[in-house]
Design a protein around this motif. Structure first.
Motif, short mmCIF file in Angstrom:
data_model
loop_
_atom_site.label_atom_id
_atom_site.label_comp_id
_atom_site.label_asym_id
_atom_site.label_seq_id
_atom_site.Cartn_x
_atom_site.Cartn_y
_atom_site.Cartn_z
N ARG A 127 0.82 -1.22 0.00
CA ARG A 127 0.00 0.00 0.00
C ARG A 127 0.85 1.26 0.00
O ARG A 127 0.33 2.36 -0.10
CB ARG A 127 -0.90 0.02 1.23
CG ARG A 127 -1.98 -1.05 1.26
CD ARG A 127 -3.07 -0.75 0.29
NE ARG A 127 -4.15 -1.74 0.37
CZ ARG A 127 -5.07 -1.90 -0.57
NH1 ARG A 127 -5.04 -1.14 -1.64
NH2 ARG A 127 -5.99 -2.82 -0.45
N ILE A 128 2.16 1.13 0.14
CA ILE A 128 3.04 2.30 0.26
C ILE A 128 3.46 2.76 -1.13
O ILE A 128 4.01 1.98 -1.92
CB ILE A 128 4.27 1.99 1.13
CG1 ILE A 128 3.82 1.66 2.56
CG2 ILE A 128 5.23 3.17 1.14
CD1 ILE A 128 4.96 1.27 3.49
N VAL A 129 3.18 4.02 -1.44
CA VAL A 129 3.58 4.61 -2.72
C VAL A 129 5.01 5.15 -2.63
O VAL A 129 5.83 4.93 -3.53
CB VAL A 129 2.61 5.73 -3.12
CG1 VAL A 129 3.08 6.44 -4.39
CG2 VAL A 129 1.20 5.16 -3.32
N ALA A 130 5.32 5.86 -1.55
CA ALA A 130 6.66 6.44 -1.40
C ALA A 130 6.88 6.82 0.06
O ALA A 130 5.93 7.00 0.82
CB ALA A 130 6.83 7.65 -2.30
N PHE A 154 14.28 13.63 13.07
CA PHE A 154 13.72 13.86 11.74
C PHE A 154 12.30 13.28 11.71
O PHE A 154 11.91 12.50 12.59
CB PHE A 154 14.58 13.20 10.65
CG PHE A 154 14.58 11.70 10.68
CD1 PHE A 154 13.75 10.95 9.86
CD2 PHE A 154 15.44 11.01 11.55
CE1 PHE A 154 13.75 9.57 9.89
CE2 PHE A 154 15.45 9.63 11.58
CZ PHE A 154 14.59 8.90 10.76
N ASN A 155 11.53 13.70 10.71
CA ASN A 155 10.18 13.18 10.51
C ASN A 155 10.15 12.29 9.26
O ASN A 155 10.91 12.52 8.32
CB ASN A 155 9.16 14.31 10.35
CG ASN A 155 8.95 15.08 11.64
OD1 ASN A 155 9.60 14.82 12.64
ND2 ASN A 155 8.04 16.04 11.62
N MET A 156 9.26 11.33 9.26
CA MET A 156 9.11 10.43 8.12
C MET A 156 7.66 10.50 7.62
O MET A 156 6.73 10.38 8.41
CB MET A 156 9.46 8.99 8.52
CG MET A 156 9.37 7.99 7.36
SD MET A 156 9.89 6.31 7.84
CE MET A 156 8.45 5.85 8.84
N VAL A 157 7.49 10.69 6.32
CA VAL A 157 6.17 10.79 5.70
C VAL A 157 5.97 9.58 4.78
O VAL A 157 6.79 9.32 3.90
CB VAL A 157 6.00 12.09 4.90
CG1 VAL A 157 4.62 12.14 4.24
CG2 VAL A 157 6.21 13.30 5.79
N VAL A 158 4.89 8.85 5.01
CA VAL A 158 4.57 7.67 4.21
C VAL A 158 3.35 8.00 3.35
O VAL A 158 2.28 8.34 3.88
CB VAL A 158 4.28 6.45 5.09
CG1 VAL A 158 4.01 5.22 4.23
CG2 VAL A 158 5.45 6.18 6.04
N GLU A 159 3.51 7.93 2.04
CA GLU A 159 2.40 8.17 1.11
C GLU A 159 1.75 6.83 0.76
O GLU A 159 2.43 5.86 0.41
CB GLU A 159 2.91 8.86 -0.15
CG GLU A 159 1.79 9.23 -1.12
CD GLU A 159 2.31 9.92 -2.36
OE1 GLU A 159 1.55 10.01 -3.35
OE2 GLU A 159 3.49 10.35 -2.35
N LEU A 160 0.42 6.79 0.84
CA LEU A 160 -0.31 5.53 0.68
C LEU A 160 -1.14 5.51 -0.60
O LEU A 160 -1.60 6.55 -1.08
CB LEU A 160 -1.25 5.30 1.88
CG LEU A 160 -0.60 5.17 3.25
CD1 LEU A 160 -1.69 5.05 4.32
CD2 LEU A 160 0.33 3.98 3.31
#
Length: 459
Positions: A301-304, A315-321
């Motif tokens: 389901r993870i795009v990037a 740091f922050n982590m962004v998961v695009e779905l």
């Protein structure tokens, strides 16, 4: 002797409404109220009995009523009914299933934090309060509905403990505020999380017809629950769900645990908004727990994955779905999920050993993962149909395979064209035109072209 609730009659009368049962148990806090509730339950029971066939035991009449309310129930050959696990998942359906195994005094942390007895039936797992005979409200799980199951060490505990995490279908992706406000997910059971120590079960804590078999695998709580969960899901026909354990070889934090310094942590601390929790980088996806709402982001389901607010220490982590999910309303799933305040020491391990290893930093890989997921879903659907109706599914699967190959070929052709059009002598002529600054980082651009083996370590 103080008056006690007639739990047996209460369960027969209100078996289909565990919320009423729980409310009565809570409100019956004085002998007078207990007597009053017993009288009410007894009266309702008599009314139900008089409205039914006067011949035969009331318990049998109640079971017939349940079967009539659930048209998909199936006869089990002994005069009672067993509900079809794919359609019935409520407390009333679970009550018609005989309890095969009961494990008492288990520490449940979600959806409610309390000690419960866990009951295993052929089609269901449910929790019930000690001394009661009905499932706790919202804690009934059909085996066939469990999509993901995990076995994880509990963080920040000096004594070794483990969490079992069971995720029903549609319960673990991040819902938008609008979807929550509309009540789109109210009918879906919340994830079940319970904790066990690294010791053997206490004497007398295992009961039911399967107790003797269970005792043979009860060297520890973990060996007992591994056997019970796996066997139950397979018996109910759920072969797709595997019990996945964290693997320090796949990912571990470099931050040393002060309470267990000789053990590698398989989690990192992170915030989801204002809530603190833990991220687990697992063979099948990224889990955030154990605060509610618990989230699981499957690899397919993870795009990037990208990074923001990169500071000296955090740091922050962004998961695009991928939010194109069959059966879900448009806009009901969050497009991006951000986790904050990750320790900078874990950046390299997360980015190189997990994100890039699975191709999560390359958007082109998302299409291949999506095609694989759709193929797997079609295979599961085709397996549940008769051979005469399977031809159409076979054609669909072939089309998906063809689409995946065409997309891969298209990406390869574009890459070849870029290499052919590249003129080393023109670099100085176009210097400064449309180029990005040297200071910009390009997370996820350099990916091994063989990085499509994203399920290499899937359990």
């Amino acid at each position: 002797m103080a008056a006690q609730l007639d739990l047996q009659t209460l369960g027969i009368v209100f078996g289909s409404r565990p919320d009423i049962v729980a409310g009565i148990q809570q409100a019956a806090d004085t002998p007078a109220r207990t007597t009053l509730f017993n009288n009410i339950v007894s009266y309702v029971y008599e009314q139900l009995a008089s409205a039914s066939d006067p011949d035969g035991p009331a318990s049998k009449r109640r079971r017939v009523d349940v079967a009539q309310n659930h048209p998909h129930a199936q006869a089990n050959g002994h005069g009672s009914t067993t509900p079809a696990p794919s359609t019935a998942s409520g407390g009333d359906a679970a009550l018609t299933d005989p309890v095969l195994l009961e494990i008492k005094d288990v520490s449940v942390t979600a959806p409610q934090r309390k000690k419960y007895d866990l009951c295993f039936t052929r089609n269901f797992l449910y929790a019930r309060a000690p001394g009661t005979s009905v499932p706790a409200p919202g804690m009934v799980y059909a085996w066939k509905d469990i999509e993901h199951a995990f076995y994880l060490p509990v963080p920040d505990k000096s004594q070794v403990q483990y969490n079992y995490v069971l995720l029903p279908r549609d319960s673990y992706l991040p819902a938008t505020k609008q979807a929550v406000a509309n009540g789109d997910k109210l009918q879906v059971p919340e994830p079940l999380v319970f904790t066990v120590p690294a010791t053997a079960p206490k004497p007398g804590s295992i009961a039911g017809p399967s107790a003797k078999t269970a005792e043979a695998v009860s060297d520890t709580y973990s060996s007992l629950f591994h056997w019970a969960l796996t066997t139950s899901m397979r018996t109910a026909g759920n072969h797709a769900c595997q019990l996945i354990a964290s693997d320090p070889k796949l990912f571990h934090s470099v931050v040393r645990q002060s309470h267990r310094p000789n053990e590698k942590a398989v989690h990192v601390k992170a915030f989801r908004g204002s809530k603190d929790g833990f991220l687990f980088f697992l063979p099948t996806g990224i889990l955030w727990g154990f605060k509610k709402p618990l989230l699981f982001l499957p690899l397919d389901r993870i795009v990037a994955v990208s990074y923001t607010n990169v500071l000296r220490t955090t740091f922050n982590m962004v998961v695009e779905l991928d939010t194109d999910i069959p059966g879900c309303a448009a806009g009901s799933i969050e497009k991006e999920v951000e986790f904050g305040m990750l320790d900078q020491e874990d950046y390299q391990g997360i980015d190189e050993n997990y994100v890039r290893r699975h191709g999560l930093a390359d958007r082109s890989m998302a299409e291949q993962r999506k095609a694989k997921r759709e193929l797997a879903e079609n295979k599961r659907h085709a397996a549940g149909q008769d051979p005469a109706a399977g031809q159409g599914d076979g054609e669909t699967m072939t089309e998906l395979e063809r689409a995946a190959r065409e997309e891969e070929q298209r990406l390869q052709d574009e890459e070849d064209e870029m290499e052919e059009d590249y003129d080393p002598g023109s670099e100085s002529d176009s210097e400064g035109e449309g180029s990005s600054s040297d200071g910009e980082e390009d997370d996820g651009e350099e990916v091994d072209e063989n990085g499509d083996d994203d399920l290499e370590n899937d359990g």
